[in-house]
Write a protein that holds these residues in place. Sequence first.
Motif, short mmCIF file in Angstrom:
data_model
loop_
_atom_site.label_atom_id
_atom_site.label_comp_id
_atom_site.label_asym_id
_atom_site.label_seq_id
_atom_site.Cartn_x
_atom_site.Cartn_y
_atom_site.Cartn_z
N VAL B 34 0.85 -1.19 0.00
CA VAL B 34 0.00 0.00 0.00
C VAL B 34 0.88 1.24 0.00
O VAL B 34 1.86 1.32 0.75
N LEU B 35 0.52 2.18 -0.83
CA LEU B 35 1.21 3.45 -0.84
C LEU B 35 0.27 4.51 -0.26
O LEU B 35 -0.88 4.62 -0.68
N ILE B 36 0.78 5.24 0.69
CA ILE B 36 -0.03 6.34 1.24
C ILE B 36 0.64 7.65 0.86
O ILE B 36 1.83 7.85 1.12
N ALA B 37 -0.15 8.50 0.21
CA ALA B 37 0.37 9.81 -0.19
C ALA B 37 -0.51 10.89 0.42
O ALA B 37 -1.57 10.60 0.96
N GLY B 38 -0.05 12.08 0.29
CA GLY B 38 -0.84 13.19 0.82
C GLY B 38 0.05 14.35 1.16
O GLY B 38 1.28 14.24 1.14
N ARG B 39 -0.61 15.47 1.46
CA ARG B 39 0.15 16.67 1.78
C ARG B 39 0.90 16.49 3.11
O ARG B 39 0.56 15.61 3.90
N ASN B 40 1.86 17.35 3.35
CA ASN B 40 2.52 17.35 4.66
C ASN B 40 1.47 17.65 5.73
O ASN B 40 0.64 18.53 5.55
N GLY B 41 1.53 16.88 6.79
CA GLY B 41 0.59 17.10 7.90
C GLY B 41 -0.76 16.47 7.68
O GLY B 41 -1.70 16.72 8.45
N ALA B 42 -0.88 15.62 6.64
CA ALA B 42 -2.18 14.99 6.35
C ALA B 42 -2.50 13.87 7.34
O ALA B 42 -3.65 13.46 7.46
N GLY B 74 7.51 -4.20 11.57
CA GLY B 74 8.76 -3.44 11.46
C GLY B 74 8.46 -2.05 10.93
O GLY B 74 7.68 -1.91 9.98
N ILE B 75 9.02 -1.06 11.56
CA ILE B 75 8.80 0.30 11.06
C ILE B 75 10.13 1.03 10.90
O ILE B 75 11.00 0.94 11.77
N ILE B 76 10.26 1.65 9.75
CA ILE B 76 11.41 2.55 9.55
C ILE B 76 10.80 3.93 9.39
O ILE B 76 10.16 4.24 8.39
N SER B 77 10.96 4.72 10.44
CA SER B 77 10.31 6.03 10.40
C SER B 77 11.26 7.07 9.85
O SER B 77 12.46 6.82 9.71
N PRO B 141 9.53 -9.38 9.01
CA PRO B 141 8.26 -8.73 9.38
C PRO B 141 7.09 -9.19 8.51
O PRO B 141 7.26 -9.45 7.32
N GLU B 142 5.96 -9.28 9.14
CA GLU B 142 4.75 -9.57 8.38
C GLU B 142 4.04 -8.28 8.01
O GLU B 142 3.20 -8.26 7.14
N ILE B 143 4.38 -7.23 8.73
CA ILE B 143 3.91 -5.90 8.36
C ILE B 143 5.14 -4.99 8.34
O ILE B 143 5.84 -4.86 9.35
N LEU B 144 5.39 -4.38 7.20
CA LEU B 144 6.54 -3.49 7.08
C LEU B 144 6.03 -2.08 6.80
O LEU B 144 5.28 -1.87 5.83
N LEU B 145 6.41 -1.17 7.64
CA LEU B 145 5.95 0.21 7.54
C LEU B 145 7.15 1.09 7.21
O LEU B 145 8.12 1.11 7.98
N ILE B 146 7.10 1.77 6.08
CA ILE B 146 8.25 2.60 5.66
C ILE B 146 7.75 4.04 5.51
O ILE B 146 6.86 4.32 4.70
N ASP B 147 8.31 4.91 6.31
CA ASP B 147 7.77 6.26 6.40
C ASP B 147 8.74 7.30 5.82
O ASP B 147 9.73 7.65 6.46
N GLU B 148 8.44 7.81 4.63
CA GLU B 148 9.14 8.95 4.02
C GLU B 148 10.66 8.87 4.15
O GLU B 148 11.29 9.82 4.62
N ILE B 149 11.23 7.73 3.80
CA ILE B 149 12.66 7.61 4.03
C ILE B 149 13.43 7.48 2.71
O ILE B 149 14.60 7.82 2.63
N ILE B 150 12.72 7.01 1.70
CA ILE B 150 13.43 6.67 0.46
C ILE B 150 14.08 7.90 -0.18
O ILE B 150 15.20 7.84 -0.67
N VAL B 176 3.03 -4.42 3.12
CA VAL B 176 3.96 -3.27 3.14
C VAL B 176 3.15 -1.98 3.01
O VAL B 176 2.29 -1.86 2.14
N VAL B 177 3.40 -1.07 3.90
CA VAL B 177 2.76 0.24 3.80
C VAL B 177 3.87 1.27 3.69
O VAL B 177 4.74 1.36 4.55
N MET B 178 3.82 2.00 2.58
CA MET B 178 4.87 3.00 2.35
C MET B 178 4.25 4.38 2.30
O MET B 178 3.21 4.58 1.67
N VAL B 179 4.91 5.28 2.95
CA VAL B 179 4.52 6.69 2.83
C VAL B 179 5.63 7.36 2.07
O VAL B 179 6.80 7.21 2.43
N ASN B 180 5.27 8.06 0.99
CA ASN B 180 6.33 8.68 0.20
C ASN B 180 5.80 9.90 -0.53
O ASN B 180 4.60 10.10 -0.69
N HIS B 181 6.76 10.72 -0.96
CA HIS B 181 6.39 11.90 -1.74
C HIS B 181 6.87 11.80 -3.19
O HIS B 181 6.41 12.54 -4.04
#
Lengths: 598, 280
Positions: B34-42, B74-77, B141-150, B176-181
């Motif tokens: 899953v990719l989560i996008a959105g404005r800063n502060g969303a 697992g989360i990489i914030s 991890p069975e759930i991998l959370l990657i937060d704005e790191i790439i 996998v849940v990724m947050v990215n811009h």
Amino acid sequence: MLKKEFNDILKLALFFIIGILLLPVFLMSTRIIANQSYFSVFFPAFQFGLFFWALLMGASLFSIDRGQRGIEYLLSLPYSRLKLLVLKILPRLISVLAFYIVFVILYRSVGENLAAISSVSFSAIYISLFLIAISLSAISDNFVVLSVVSLFSLCVFFGLLFLGSWFVVLTKKIPYYSLNINDFFSGGWDSDLTGFTLLAALILLSSFLMSFILSFKKFDVRPAKIFNRRFFKLFTPIFIFCFIFSVLFSYQGIDIGYKSYYLTQNHKLIESTYYSDFKIHDGEKTHKIKGEFGPIWFPLEEDEYLYYTFDRKIFKLNTLNYACDVLYEAPPEKEISYQFWKYDQTITFIERKKAKKHFTDIQLVLMDIPSRKLTRIPIDHALLKKSHQPVIFGTDKIEGKRFWLIWTERNEDNQILKLWEDGGIENIGKSQRSPLYINNMLITYTEKEMIFSKEKAGSYETFHKITNRERFHFGLGYFSLPSNLNNIPLKEIYGWKKGPEYARLNLATLEIDEIHVLKGHLYCFYPGDYYFTEIDKDNVTTKIYEFKEGKLKLLKSFPDLDPTRAENRLSLFKGGIIVERGKRIKAYVFPELIELKF
Amino acid sequence: MSQKFVEVKNVCVNIGRKKILDNINLELQKGEAVLIAGRNGAGKSTLLKSIANIILPDKGSIKLSKDISRSKIGIISDHLSLFENFTLKQGIRFHTAAFHIEDFDYTLINELKMSLNQKIKHLSAGERTLYHLSLILAQKPEILLIDEIIHVIDPYLREQFLEAVIDLMDRCHPTVVMVNHTFSEIEKIPDRVLVMEKGQFILDEKRETLGEKLKKVTSEDEIPEEVPCVFKRESSYFKEYYVYPFNEELKIKFPNDYKSINLNEIVKAFVGGQYVEERI
């Protein structure tokens, strides 16, 4: 996780130990503190250092992780918040307790006289500071802020605790001096007040801990003010509840131990508490006397009458018809001496006004009992202004002119003053221990001698001395305080010294001629009744003896009674003894110590 | 049959009076990317941290499937939070003990020639990201959370990072849940795209259908108001319209050159649309 926390604490402990060991070296080498041994500088520094350690251990609960930018990582670990808390607190608690044990060992072995503050107040502050700092550890990211807030909270905490105690004191009208509130700071673990204050403190502290644990369930990485709102929302009601509960607890608790009993010489058992009625048990019935009476300390008994002072009043109790009169009540700004003197139909006591650091308006008051007419003799003497509690220890007449002998107890010089009824006052010497006036003789003590003097041409001349018996302390009256009805000639008096040894002073030969080595306590009741309680802790037995003509006579043995245990108490009176085992009270009357039924 | 792995139900997270997550609902399936996008502060990072138990919701619940233990998240914030005073070796020892990990794969660390005796605080942002990833991968991890790191790491390390994630997805099929811009390099990874705005989802579409549902029209003239447009961009010479939801009927009724666009532009359209809406 636990290993990491232990490692963190061990590192800090190592720095702390090195710092605290080197601090005295620094202070002594720079001559900030000079001419003192290393340990005498180290121990107070260690005591205060431990306060810092308690604060550090509490406040650093999360600040180390925050400093390492690891708080998010910490919360992402597969632990519940409660487990996380246990893993964080456990090593800190162990370190705090370990240092406390070290403190206790040092305190008991060599540090007692070197301590900056007593073990009671140290323990209370140390543990409270740690728990308060732990409880507040999540309210800010900043260690300095946490430390300041924790110290401030500690002050508020103790302030409220004592406010609660004072509330109890005021509402129960308990006199300050009878509470020994200073025990908390000066060191009495065995004081009732200390115990209840510490328990009330724990109740109040639990509000900090409960609020913290409950709010920590929702602790996360959001700004501290989010946590704070939750914390204070819980803290406010819990703290108010715990404060009320601790005050109520103190209210109930401080009562215990202050119900006092007195056995009159005509075998009446008087039960009293502060500002309440008397209950008098005569063996058949219980009589209630309405009034605001207090515990009977240092009374004076003559025939069926019992005189005693309580809260600025002098009471006269008739133990046959149970009528009780207030003979005198001092004005509110004044206090009267707890010990007073009676001759013929006159009662004599000292009345004075307490100023900030000394006493003013000191008067010897003579009251004619039948007419209640007062005669006041102003005593304007510097020693009495400073004296903690002047003791009247004798009165007599010379050429028809009455005088009183007053010992300025606890005053640094322990001077003896002679006060004439016309207001004249003379300083007639000093005595290291409470002096006696028996058979027209003045008996005083120096460091090494016991001196016997007699009045001759306006001054006291020494006519006899006893040396090498210097540590014996002879006394008259309850707690060795002389309570004189009249100057009755005596044949002998008994004394004691540490060891313990007990001796008879033969007043005919003026020699100490009987010495016993015994374990127990001596009780003396004027004129000439001496009793001795022997406590055999190994066999848990207490024996009551009578001292007469240098011989000991066993009166009664109490198996299974150890009066040194906190819940037990053994009190001796001229009329008999009272045994308190917890709430069970038994009275036994002299001479055969037969149980008084009530 | 898809298996519900995470259920986010009516979750609210506030910071002060500001609602960061506003009654949000989400279900994540096993193996889903899953990719989560959105404005800063969303609220994207807050959502990820809530799933990882770093932030606890004020209201609502986040339920994990019974098959998942918390040690399998697992989360990489974006903060790359670790105990910085640890050496790499100490960090690995601590992490493996805390998450009950038996084998640790040093490949990523060795490839970057990181010394195990250096402190974590001395690592560069890229090294730290890869080090953190290797810790997380060791959890299997069975759930991998990657937060704005790439986007914070250089292209070479980014490639290594993504290769490692894709390898994990191939081997273990984690959610996998990724947050990215930026999306160009991860365009093919997500199965599902979510766009957040003011603590809520304004878009939740499958990656394949999203391309068909959002089209761009470039024109010199205004397009009719009946054509649903999430974002409009005007220049001196032409106008760009991002049409959503697009269907074939729309093409017949209002003929235009409806062009397919890439993920980067799709997300930009939704995010841009929100800025425009806010200005109005």
